[in-house]
Design a protein around this motif. Structure first.
Motif, short mmCIF file in Angstrom:
data_model
loop_
_atom_site.label_atom_id
_atom_site.label_comp_id
_atom_site.label_asym_id
_atom_site.label_seq_id
_atom_site.Cartn_x
_atom_site.Cartn_y
_atom_site.Cartn_z
N SER A 74 11.85 -37.96 -2.50
CA SER A 74 11.98 -39.18 -3.30
C SER A 74 12.19 -38.75 -4.74
O SER A 74 11.23 -38.48 -5.46
CB SER A 74 10.73 -40.06 -3.18
N GLY A 75 13.43 -38.64 -5.16
CA GLY A 75 13.73 -38.17 -6.51
C GLY A 75 13.27 -36.75 -6.71
O GLY A 75 13.69 -35.84 -5.98
N ASP A 76 12.37 -36.51 -7.66
CA ASP A 76 11.85 -35.17 -7.93
C ASP A 76 10.54 -34.90 -7.21
O ASP A 76 9.86 -33.91 -7.50
CB ASP A 76 11.63 -35.00 -9.45
N ASP A 77 10.17 -35.77 -6.28
CA ASP A 77 8.90 -35.65 -5.55
C ASP A 77 9.13 -35.51 -4.05
O ASP A 77 10.23 -35.79 -3.54
CB ASP A 77 8.02 -36.87 -5.80
N ALA A 78 8.07 -35.11 -3.37
CA ALA A 78 8.05 -35.09 -1.91
C ALA A 78 6.90 -35.97 -1.45
O ALA A 78 5.76 -35.83 -1.93
CB ALA A 78 7.86 -33.67 -1.39
N ILE A 79 7.18 -36.90 -0.55
CA ILE A 79 6.17 -37.81 -0.01
C ILE A 79 5.78 -37.35 1.38
O ILE A 79 6.64 -37.08 2.21
CB ILE A 79 6.70 -39.25 0.06
N CYS A 80 4.48 -37.25 1.64
CA CYS A 80 3.99 -36.92 2.98
C CYS A 80 4.12 -38.18 3.84
O CYS A 80 3.39 -39.15 3.64
CB CYS A 80 2.54 -36.45 2.94
N LEU A 81 5.05 -38.16 4.78
CA LEU A 81 5.36 -39.35 5.57
C LEU A 81 4.58 -39.41 6.87
O LEU A 81 4.25 -40.49 7.36
CB LEU A 81 6.86 -39.39 5.86
#
Length: 257
Positions: free
Chosen positions: A112-119
């Protein structure tokens, strides 16, 4: 004057959306600027100006051959329309199989943009589990194994831009420095997988591989995490094939989704 400006703004938005739809027709090969100018019957300066704005916002991406593709933000926006849990459910069987086969905790991270989301996350049968990264948590690319795997699949120019943006937040993760993340990036980029420890969680080491979208952009990553003592270099080489297989399976599911 205000009404005229509103009409002009609406027309620009309409043109930009039409441009996105037109680019989508070209699927994997991408659209050339001349294709867009001729197909949409607009002037080259107008097309170029709209494309620059769309690229800056992540809605469009230009590859090394100067062809245009839909950008990663299009995918991210589709996911934020209320389907996160469906996507996690769809990928759960693959994550569960990976966790069962290796014994460790498996994760799916989404860019997500410059981040990583733990899905999503699945625990394995090994007696020591490390489910320390909560589902829904967000961290800068390069901090977790998933975020580092995504970062490692970017070009050096793209990775440098991400690193510049996230630098102010790195101090929150064990005094992680820009230079250190860049070292991680170069190593991960060279070997094709990411391995990082004591960053997203103390005492834990994660290993991950990127999931590449149709236009060559990393959109997600699948990882395995366990204690540092268990995640030896020998073990990493043992689990990489399983990670790659899981990444391929999830890639197919994401494309269908």
């Amino acid at each position: 004057m205000e009404k005229t400006a509103s009409v002009s703004g609406a027309q620009t938005i309409h043109k930009a959306i039409s441009l996105l739809k037109f680019i989508a027709r070209f699927s994997g090969e991408g659209a050339r600027l001349i294709d867009l100018v001729r197909g949409m019957e607009i002037g080259q300066p107008t097309a170029h100006r709209l494309l620059q704005a769309l690229v800056a916002e992540g809605l469009v991406k230009q590859d090394t051959s100067h062809r245009y593709h839909l950008g990663s933000l299009v995918f991210e926006l589709s996911l934020t329309s209320g389907h996160h849990f469906n996507l996690a459910d769809i990928c759960t069987p693959v994550l569960k199989k990976l966790a069962d086969e290796t014994g460790d905790t498996s994760f799916l991270f989404l860019r997500s943009g410059d981040d990583a989301i733990c899905l999503a996350r699945e625990q394995g049968p090994y007696h020591i589990q490390t489910p320390v990264v909560p589902v829904g948590s967000r961290q800068p690319l390069g901090v977790s194994a998933g975020g580092l795997a995504i970062l490692s699949a970017l070009s050096e120019q793209e990775a440098a831009a991400v690193l510049k943006a996230i630098t102010p937040r790195l101090v929150m993760f064990g005094n992680l420095t820009t230079d250190r993340v860049w070292e991680y990036y170069l190593k991960s980029n060279a070997v094709g997988y990411a391995a990082i420890s004591n960053r997203a969680a103390p005492g834990v080491k994660g290993v991950g591989v990127p999931i590449i979208g149709e236009i060559g952009t990393p959109i997600a990553a699948v990882t395995l995490a366990t204690t540092i003592s268990r995640m030896t270099e020998e073990r990493i080489q043992e689990i990489i094939p399983a990670l790659n297989e899981a990444a391929e399976q999830i890639d197919v599911l994401l494309r269908q989704f």
